[in-house]
Design an enzyme around this catalytic site. Sequence first.
Site, PDB file in Angstrom:
ATOM      1  N   GLY A   1     -18.076 -95.902  17.085  1.00  0.00           N
ATOM      2  CA  GLY A   1     -18.571 -95.132  15.953  1.00  0.00           C
ATOM      3  C   GLY A   1     -18.290 -95.737  14.597  1.00  0.00           C
ATOM      4  O   GLY A   1     -18.329 -95.038  13.578  1.00  0.00           O
TER       5      GLY A   1
ATOM      6  N   ASP B   1     -20.822-100.795  10.943  1.00  0.00           N
ATOM      7  CA  ASP B   1     -20.734 -99.445  10.389  1.00  0.00           C
ATOM      8  C   ASP B   1     -20.919 -98.379  11.461  1.00  0.00           C
ATOM      9  O   ASP B   1     -20.604 -97.202  11.236  1.00  0.00           O
ATOM     10  CB  ASP B   1     -21.766 -99.254   9.276  1.00  0.00           C
ATOM     11  CG  ASP B   1     -23.188 -99.529   9.729  1.00  0.00           C
ATOM     12  OD1 ASP B   1     -23.381-100.394  10.624  1.00  0.00           O
ATOM     13  OD2 ASP B   1     -24.120 -98.891   9.202  1.00  0.00           O
ATOM     14  N   TRP B   2     -21.426 -98.790  12.680  1.00  0.00           N
ATOM     15  CA  TRP B   2     -21.633 -97.790  13.729  1.00  0.00           C
ATOM     16  C   TRP B   2     -21.463 -98.318  15.152  1.00  0.00           C
ATOM     17  O   TRP B   2     -21.219 -97.535  16.080  1.00  0.00           O
ATOM     18  CB  TRP B   2     -23.045 -97.187  13.637  1.00  0.00           C
ATOM     19  CG  TRP B   2     -24.147 -98.186  13.885  1.00  0.00           C
ATOM     20  CD1 TRP B   2     -24.762 -98.968  12.960  1.00  0.00           C
ATOM     21  CD2 TRP B   2     -24.747 -98.525  15.142  1.00  0.00           C
ATOM     22  NE1 TRP B   2     -25.704 -99.764  13.549  1.00  0.00           N
ATOM     23  CE2 TRP B   2     -25.729 -99.507  14.888  1.00  0.00           C
ATOM     24  CE3 TRP B   2     -24.564 -98.075  16.457  1.00  0.00           C
ATOM     25  CZ2 TRP B   2     -26.503-100.074  15.910  1.00  0.00           C
ATOM     26  CZ3 TRP B   2     -25.355 -98.631  17.479  1.00  0.00           C
ATOM     27  CH2 TRP B   2     -26.305 -99.617  17.192  1.00  0.00           C
TER      28      TRP B   2
ATOM     29  N   GLU C   1     -41.308 -98.584  20.555  1.00  0.00           N
ATOM     30  CA  GLU C   1     -40.209 -99.519  20.811  1.00  0.00           C
ATOM     31  C   GLU C   1     -39.502 -99.140  22.105  1.00  0.00           C
ATOM     32  O   GLU C   1     -39.353 -97.957  22.414  1.00  0.00           O
ATOM     33  CB  GLU C   1     -39.210 -99.472  19.640  1.00  0.00           C
ATOM     34  CG  GLU C   1     -38.086-100.480  19.716  1.00  0.00           C
ATOM     35  CD  GLU C   1     -37.236-100.477  18.459  1.00  0.00           C
ATOM     36  OE1 GLU C   1     -36.028-100.733  18.566  1.00  0.00           O
ATOM     37  OE2 GLU C   1     -37.785-100.207  17.363  1.00  0.00           O
TER      38      GLU C   1
ATOM     39  N   HIS D   1     -26.871 -99.893  25.614  1.00  0.00           N
ATOM     40  CA  HIS D   1     -27.537 -98.808  24.898  1.00  0.00           C
ATOM     41  C   HIS D   1     -29.039 -98.933  25.134  1.00  0.00           C
ATOM     42  O   HIS D   1     -29.636 -99.990  24.908  1.00  0.00           O
ATOM     43  CB  HIS D   1     -27.216 -98.942  23.399  1.00  0.00           C
ATOM     44  CG  HIS D   1     -27.890 -97.955  22.512  1.00  0.00           C
ATOM     45  ND1 HIS D   1     -27.254 -96.842  22.026  1.00  0.00           N
ATOM     46  CD2 HIS D   1     -29.146 -97.925  21.993  1.00  0.00           C
ATOM     47  CE1 HIS D   1     -28.083 -96.157  21.246  1.00  0.00           C
ATOM     48  NE2 HIS D   1     -29.238 -96.801  21.212  1.00  0.00           N
ATOM     49  N   THR D   2     -29.686 -97.851  25.601  1.00  0.00           N
ATOM     50  CA  THR D   2     -31.133 -97.851  25.812  1.00  0.00           C
ATOM     51  C   THR D   2     -31.768 -96.750  24.967  1.00  0.00           C
ATOM     52  O   THR D   2     -31.160 -95.719  24.711  1.00  0.00           O
ATOM     53  CB  THR D   2     -31.501 -97.632  27.291  1.00  0.00           C
ATOM     54  OG1 THR D   2     -31.112 -96.305  27.694  1.00  0.00           O
ATOM     55  CG2 THR D   2     -30.807 -98.655  28.181  1.00  0.00           C
ATOM     56  N   ASN D   3     -33.010 -96.993  24.560  1.00  0.00           N
ATOM     57  CA  ASN D   3     -33.726 -96.002  23.766  1.00  0.00           C
ATOM     58  C   ASN D   3     -35.219 -96.299  23.879  1.00  0.00           C
ATOM     59  O   ASN D   3     -35.625 -97.408  24.264  1.00  0.00           O
ATOM     60  CB  ASN D   3     -33.285 -96.054  22.304  1.00  0.00           C
ATOM     61  CG  ASN D   3     -33.630 -94.793  21.521  1.00  0.00           C
ATOM     62  OD1 ASN D   3     -34.150 -93.824  22.070  1.00  0.00           O
ATOM     63  ND2 ASN D   3     -33.357 -94.798  20.227  1.00  0.00           N
TER      64      ASN D   3
ATOM     65  N   ASP E   1     -35.887-100.275  24.034  1.00  0.00           N
ATOM     66  CA  ASP E   1     -34.663-100.989  23.658  1.00  0.00           C
ATOM     67  C   ASP E   1     -33.686-101.219  24.801  1.00  0.00           C
ATOM     68  O   ASP E   1     -33.402-100.308  25.581  1.00  0.00           O
ATOM     69  CB  ASP E   1     -33.884-100.181  22.605  1.00  0.00           C
ATOM     70  CG  ASP E   1     -34.573-100.133  21.264  1.00  0.00           C
ATOM     71  OD1 ASP E   1     -35.359-101.041  20.978  1.00  0.00           O
ATOM     72  OD2 ASP E   1     -34.305 -99.182  20.517  1.00  0.00           O
TER      73      ASP E   1
ATOM     74  N   GLU F   1     -29.888-102.585  23.944  1.00  0.00           N
ATOM     75  CA  GLU F   1     -28.953-103.056  22.930  1.00  0.00           C
ATOM     76  C   GLU F   1     -27.562-103.103  23.550  1.00  0.00           C
ATOM     77  O   GLU F   1     -27.174-102.180  24.267  1.00  0.00           O
ATOM     78  CB  GLU F   1     -28.949-102.139  21.703  1.00  0.00           C
ATOM     79  CG  GLU F   1     -30.266-102.147  20.953  1.00  0.00           C
ATOM     80  CD  GLU F   1     -30.206-101.347  19.663  1.00  0.00           C
ATOM     81  OE1 GLU F   1     -30.741-101.824  18.649  1.00  0.00           O
ATOM     82  OE2 GLU F   1     -29.615-100.250  19.672  1.00  0.00           O
TER      83      GLU F   1
ATOM     84  N   GLU G   1     -31.554 -91.708  23.323  1.00  0.00           N
ATOM     85  CA  GLU G   1     -30.549 -92.685  23.711  1.00  0.00           C
ATOM     86  C   GLU G   1     -29.849 -92.307  25.018  1.00  0.00           C
ATOM     87  O   GLU G   1     -29.462 -91.155  25.214  1.00  0.00           O
ATOM     88  CB  GLU G   1     -29.490 -92.844  22.619  1.00  0.00           C
ATOM     89  CG  GLU G   1     -30.007 -93.377  21.300  1.00  0.00           C
ATOM     90  CD  GLU G   1     -30.401 -92.289  20.324  1.00  0.00           C
ATOM     91  OE1 GLU G   1     -30.524 -91.116  20.757  1.00  0.00           O
ATOM     92  OE2 GLU G   1     -30.583 -92.597  19.135  1.00  0.00           O
TER      93      GLU G   1
END
Length: 232
Positions: free
Chosen positions: A143, A138-139, A45, A62-64, A47, A49, A74
Amino acid sequence: SGSMLRTKKTFIYGSISTLIKLVKGNSAGTVTTYYTSSVGDDHDEIDFEFLGNETGQPYTIHTNVFADGVGAKEVQFYPWFDPTDDFHNYTILWNPSMIVWFVDSIPIRVFRNYASKGVPFPTKRPMYGFSSIWSADDWATQGGRVKTDWTKAPFVAEYDNMGLHVCECSSTDDECATRCNKDTPPEPSQLTKEQMRKLRAVQLGYTIYDYCAKARDGGKGPVPPECDMEQY
């Protein structure tokens, strides 16, 4: 509830891009995504995001990357523009040498192929291109401290002009992997000097979190080997 788009084609390697205008106003708890992913066990994957925030607070880019089911790589950035005001282009370049994340043609991150050094890199599982928006309060925002305000629903992200320039898969996974690894050139294998300059400016000015920096600063476990290797 949420919504997702998926390409009809699967592919190994290529340039995958789209225009996105993110959710306006209070987008806390929402995640808008643009990514590639295989299906099944030990998935691969790549990402993009976009983590929403309270009105007036910046989004998080956000990249991963996952390879052979291994992620936890991340790197996050603040955008240097308002991503809700107009469309911006987000591109993933994936070839046998490296993965590069671009925003409006500016590279923001590079992940090189160090499979020979024991670092997993996606080379054998065909991926789809995905786009989605979903709730992750939730995250996602600070956070999980800031929850989704459902009185602001619906939360709308706009997409346009998705482009795939890829090594398309129409056979078995193994056959596709063999062909695409043979037919896809490893170039570009590094950034140009001008791209390097732009990347360093973004990373110096807008990085929020980097898994390599976290590991060096006393995170759990050893520093991942790629963190001590040239990525550009």
